[in-house]
Scaffold this active site. Structure first.
Site, PDB file in Angstrom:
ATOM      1  N   LYS A 128       0.860  -1.194   0.000  1.00  0.00           N
ATOM      2  CA  LYS A 128       0.000   0.000   0.000  1.00  0.00           C
ATOM      3  C   LYS A 128       0.884   1.227   0.000  1.00  0.00           C
ATOM      4  CE  LYS A 128      -4.432   0.942   0.231  1.00  0.00           C
ATOM      5  NZ  LYS A 128      -5.597   0.123  -0.140  1.00  0.00           N
ATOM      6  N   ASP A 168      -7.148   4.349  -4.221  1.00  0.00           N
ATOM      7  CA  ASP A 168      -7.786   4.201  -2.898  1.00  0.00           C
ATOM      8  C   ASP A 168      -8.384   5.579  -2.616  1.00  0.00           C
ATOM      9  OD1 ASP A 168      -7.810   2.127  -0.466  1.00  0.00           O
ATOM     10  OD2 ASP A 168      -7.501   4.096   0.424  1.00  0.00           O
TER      11      ASP A 168
HETATM   12  P1  NDP Z   1     -13.025   7.944  -2.327  1.00  0.00           P
HETATM   13  O1  NDP Z   1     -11.945   8.921  -2.129  1.00  0.00           O
HETATM   14  O2  NDP Z   1     -13.618   7.741  -3.666  1.00  0.00           O
HETATM   15  O3  NDP Z   1     -14.226   8.241  -1.324  1.00  0.00           O
HETATM   16  C1  NDP Z   1     -14.031   8.275   0.049  1.00  0.00           C
HETATM   17  C2  NDP Z   1     -15.348   8.595   0.717  1.00  0.00           C
HETATM   18  O4  NDP Z   1     -15.211   8.408   2.122  1.00  0.00           O
HETATM   19  C3  NDP Z   1     -15.764  10.042   0.518  1.00  0.00           C
HETATM   20  O5  NDP Z   1     -17.164  10.129   0.551  1.00  0.00           O
HETATM   21  C4  NDP Z   1     -15.135  10.728   1.715  1.00  0.00           C
HETATM   22  O6  NDP Z   1     -15.774  11.931   2.092  1.00  0.00           O
HETATM   23  C5  NDP Z   1     -15.341   9.664   2.784  1.00  0.00           C
HETATM   24  N1  NDP Z   1     -14.267   9.799   3.776  1.00  0.00           N
HETATM   25  C6  NDP Z   1     -12.940   9.644   3.574  1.00  0.00           C
HETATM   26  N2  NDP Z   1     -12.260   9.902   4.674  1.00  0.00           N
HETATM   27  C7  NDP Z   1     -13.161  10.237   5.591  1.00  0.00           C
HETATM   28  C8  NDP Z   1     -13.067  10.597   6.942  1.00  0.00           C
HETATM   29  N3  NDP Z   1     -11.887  10.695   7.577  1.00  0.00           N
HETATM   30  N4  NDP Z   1     -14.221  10.842   7.602  1.00  0.00           N
HETATM   31  C9  NDP Z   1     -15.420  10.747   6.968  1.00  0.00           C
HETATM   32  N5  NDP Z   1     -15.570  10.410   5.670  1.00  0.00           N
HETATM   33  C10 NDP Z   1     -14.452  10.155   5.008  1.00  0.00           C
HETATM   34  O7  NDP Z   1     -12.429   6.557  -1.769  1.00  0.00           O
HETATM   35  P2  NDP Z   1     -12.927   5.073  -2.037  1.00  0.00           P
HETATM   36  O8  NDP Z   1     -14.400   5.040  -2.200  1.00  0.00           O
HETATM   37  O9  NDP Z   1     -12.067   4.493  -3.078  1.00  0.00           O
HETATM   38  O10 NDP Z   1     -12.525   4.367  -0.665  1.00  0.00           O
HETATM   39  C11 NDP Z   1     -13.438   4.228   0.429  1.00  0.00           C
HETATM   40  C12 NDP Z   1     -12.956   3.113   1.333  1.00  0.00           C
HETATM   41  O11 NDP Z   1     -12.916   1.883   0.593  1.00  0.00           O
HETATM   42  C13 NDP Z   1     -11.555   3.276   1.902  1.00  0.00           C
HETATM   43  O12 NDP Z   1     -11.529   2.683   3.200  1.00  0.00           O
HETATM   44  C14 NDP Z   1     -10.690   2.453   0.977  1.00  0.00           C
HETATM   45  O13 NDP Z   1      -9.509   2.020   1.593  1.00  0.00           O
HETATM   46  C15 NDP Z   1     -11.628   1.294   0.698  1.00  0.00           C
HETATM   47  N6  NDP Z   1     -11.376   0.505  -0.489  1.00  0.00           N
HETATM   48  C16 NDP Z   1     -11.287   1.093  -1.731  1.00  0.00           C
HETATM   49  C17 NDP Z   1     -11.083   0.313  -2.837  1.00  0.00           C
HETATM   50  C18 NDP Z   1     -11.069   0.895  -4.201  1.00  0.00           C
HETATM   51  O14 NDP Z   1     -10.991   0.116  -5.155  1.00  0.00           O
HETATM   52  N7  NDP Z   1     -11.167   2.202  -4.379  1.00  0.00           N
HETATM   53  C19 NDP Z   1     -10.903  -1.137  -2.740  1.00  0.00           C
HETATM   54  C20 NDP Z   1     -11.098  -1.667  -1.401  1.00  0.00           C
HETATM   55  C21 NDP Z   1     -11.306  -0.851  -0.355  1.00  0.00           C
HETATM   56  P3  NDP Z   1     -15.033  13.328   1.783  1.00  0.00           P
HETATM   57  O15 NDP Z   1     -15.110  13.484   0.298  1.00  0.00           O
HETATM   58  O16 NDP Z   1     -15.814  14.337   2.527  1.00  0.00           O
HETATM   59  O17 NDP Z   1     -13.626  13.190   2.274  1.00  0.00           O
HETATM   60  O1  2IT Z   2      -7.942  -1.525  -0.536  1.00  0.00           O
HETATM   61  C1  2IT Z   2      -7.909  -2.000  -1.685  1.00  0.00           C
HETATM   62  O2  2IT Z   2      -8.044  -3.211  -1.886  1.00  0.00           O
HETATM   63  C2  2IT Z   2      -7.735  -1.079  -2.812  1.00  0.00           C
HETATM   64  N1  2IT Z   2      -7.670   0.130  -2.596  1.00  0.00           N
HETATM   65  C3  2IT Z   2      -7.614  -1.605  -4.196  1.00  0.00           C
HETATM   66  C4  2IT Z   2      -6.215  -2.098  -4.462  1.00  0.00           C
HETATM   67  C5  2IT Z   2      -5.922  -2.495  -5.889  1.00  0.00           C
HETATM   68  O3  2IT Z   2      -4.740  -2.785  -6.123  1.00  0.00           O
HETATM   69  O4  2IT Z   2      -6.805  -2.542  -6.739  1.00  0.00           O
END
Ligand code: NDP
Ligand code: 2IT
Length: 447
Positions: A128, A168
């Site tokens: 990561k 992420d």
């Molecule tokens: P984005 O940046 O697209 O969206 C993040 C969302 O979470 C936004 O709505 C943001 O609100 C909110 N958020 C982030 N930080 C905070 C915080 N400290 N407090 C409150 N709200 C918060 O990210 P993703 O959707 O890609 O990721 C969301 C989660 O999913 C993370 O935990 C990530 O690690 C996990 N994840 C993502 C993957 C991927 O493929 N993208 C794969 C697997 C897991 P705001 O805009 O106001 O900050």
């Molecule tokens: O937390 C996760 O699994 C991700 N942000 C996606 C990682 C990836 O390599 O697609």
């Protein structure tokens, strides 16, 4: 937490050696909790220093990221890449750009990623990275210059057979584009497999954008199926409104659920009639706006800035925002309101106390390393397509994703059953993936 006495000293040492990294300690402690049953039944896994080695990243890179903002001022951020384990394949895992990022966050995410990636059944190790850069309010030009500076250092550490980053929090298609462009320019190689989450027209995979959210909903549907139920007619609450949340909402709606609430870091919206996804996407994906704007476009919805999104009664809760966003109080509220299923779309959104509360209730709880593995699994499918210079249809890729999620669910459920904890997806996910990783580590020798 009472750990097996043979794991206790290992955990104490992890805490001492990684002082001040609370999220990393939390992720390790959750896995160790499950490993108590493994070392009870199969003490040979205490040999070979397997557990000690797993807790120490193979390599950790921290670097300066200087860039010039739109006012001509120099900004300095910190970049990270933690290459945790390459025992099953090249390091694989996303990059997070968020002001809260520090080494402890990157290590917790990298550690989780080892086990998640094993669960996919695909040949990917765990890593990561990220930066404390805050993309909010930055122009496209600033984001581009930041990404170029970040990649100017990162490029020497990654490669399609070495380490394959993706997105992420704060890193999506726009950022992956700038990062890939700079990698290509510096190396003079069109090495598609060095990054995943690329655009469809330049080496990306169908369904990667949707994969994490879709996968989480597939997983939740499998959990419901163990009770003879499905998502049809269920009331669902999804936290966050980013990449994972939006496509969790889309798939839940496709499967007949009504999604009544979602959030961002400034509050949540409730729309009892069901969220209007097109409106949400226009605000979040097109304009990068705030969730509060949702209510300004008519209808019965409301924006709430106090309390918690988990106060909204629902049948299925999908935390899809960030770590530790669902605490014990929220868990008790969900339980009292009759929620039956909690599946983590985010990484470690439920606190240990919340998970314990679910464990003592009728709620079925799935940890992120199982429920959100669809994103990285589809990244591995993107790597497959890049390696064979091929591109698959949306339908084929989604079928692969769906069957991977069904497979992960079955694997977790069967392992939980085998180790005497039926329905405990946390134990099933941790134990099943640990056994695979540990067996590979033993086979490859002390490295
Ligand atoms: P984005 O940046 O697209 O969206 C993040 C969302 O979470 C936004 O709505 C943001 O609100 C909110 N958020 C982030 N930080 C905070 C915080 N400290 N407090 C409150 N709200 C918060 O990210 P993703 O959707 O890609 O990721 C969301 C989660 O999913 C993370 O935990 C990530 O690690 C996990 N994840 C993502 C993957 C991927 O493929 N993208 C794969 C697997 C897991 P705001 O805009 O106001 O900050
Ligand atoms: O937390 C996760 O699994 C991700 N942000 C996606 C990682 C990836 O390599 O697609």
């Amino acid at each position: 937490m009472t750990l097996d006495p043979r794991l206790e000293p290992i955990y104490t040492k992890v805490v001492e050696r990684n002082a001040g990294e609370a999220e990393f300690h939390q992720a390790v402690s959750e896995v160790f909790d499950s490993l108590s049953v493994v070392v009870g039944k199969r003490p040979e896994y205490l040999d070979h220093g397997v557990i000690e080695r797993l807790c120490e990243p193979e390599r950790q890179i921290i670097f300066r990221v200087p860039w010039v903002d739109d006012n001509g001022d120099v900004q300095v951020n910190r970049g990270f890449r933690v290459e945790f384990s390459s025992v099953l394949g090249p390091y694989k895992g996303g990059l997070r750009f968020h002001p809260s990022v520090y080494l402890g966050i990157v290590k917790f995410l990298g550690f989780e990623q080892i086990f998640k990636n094993a669960l996919t059944g695909l040949p990917i190790g765990g890593g990561k990275g990220g930066s404390d850069f805050d993309p909010k309010g930055r122009s496209d030009g600033e984001v581009m210059r930041f990404c170029q500076s970040f990649m100017t250092e990162l490029h020497r550490h990654i490669g399609e057979y070495t380490d394959v980053p993706a997105g992420d929090i704060g890193v999506g298609g726009r950022e992956v584009g700038f990062l890939f462009g700079q990698y290509k320019r510096i190396t003079n190689r069109y090495e598609s497999g060095v990054l995943t989450g690329k655009g469809i027209g330049w080496g990306g995979s169908q369904v990667r954008t949707e994969a994490t959210g879709y996968g989480t909903v597939y997983f939740a549907n499998e959990m419901l199926a163990t009770r003879g139920e499905g998502l049809d007619g269920k009331r669902v609450v999804v936290s966050g409104s980013g990449n994972v949340a939006i496509y969790a909402i889309e798939k839940a709606q496709q499967l007949g659920a009504t999604v009544i609430a979602c959030s961002d870091s400034s509050g949540y919206v409730v729309d009892e009639q069901g969220l209007d996804l097109a409106r949400l996407q226009e605000i979040k994906e097109v304009r990068r706006g705030r969730i509060s704007e949702y209510t300004q476009q008519g209808g019965q919805s409301r924006h709430v800035t106090d309390g918690s999104i988990w106060d909204v009664p629902c049948d299925v809760a999908l935390p899809c925002a960030t770590q530790n966003e669902l605490d014990e109080q929220a868990a008790l509220t969900l339980i009292n309101n009759g929620c039956g299923i909690v599946a983590e779309g985010a990484n470690m959104p439920a606190t240990p106390e919340a998970i314990r509360a679910f464990g003592g209730s009728r709620v079925l709880f799935a940890p992120g390393k199982a429920a959100n593995a669809g994103g990285v699994a589809t990244s591995a499918l993107e790597m497959q397509q890049n390696a064979s210079r091929d591109s698959w249809s949306f339908e084929h890729t989604e079928d692969r994703l769906a069957s991977i999620m069904t497979g992960i669910h079955a694997r977790c459920a069967e392992t939980a059953e085998e180790f005497g904890a039926p329905g405990d997806y946390v134990l099933g996910a941790n134990v099943s993936s640990f056994l695979q990783v540990a067996d590979a580590m033993i086979a490859l020798g002390v490295i």
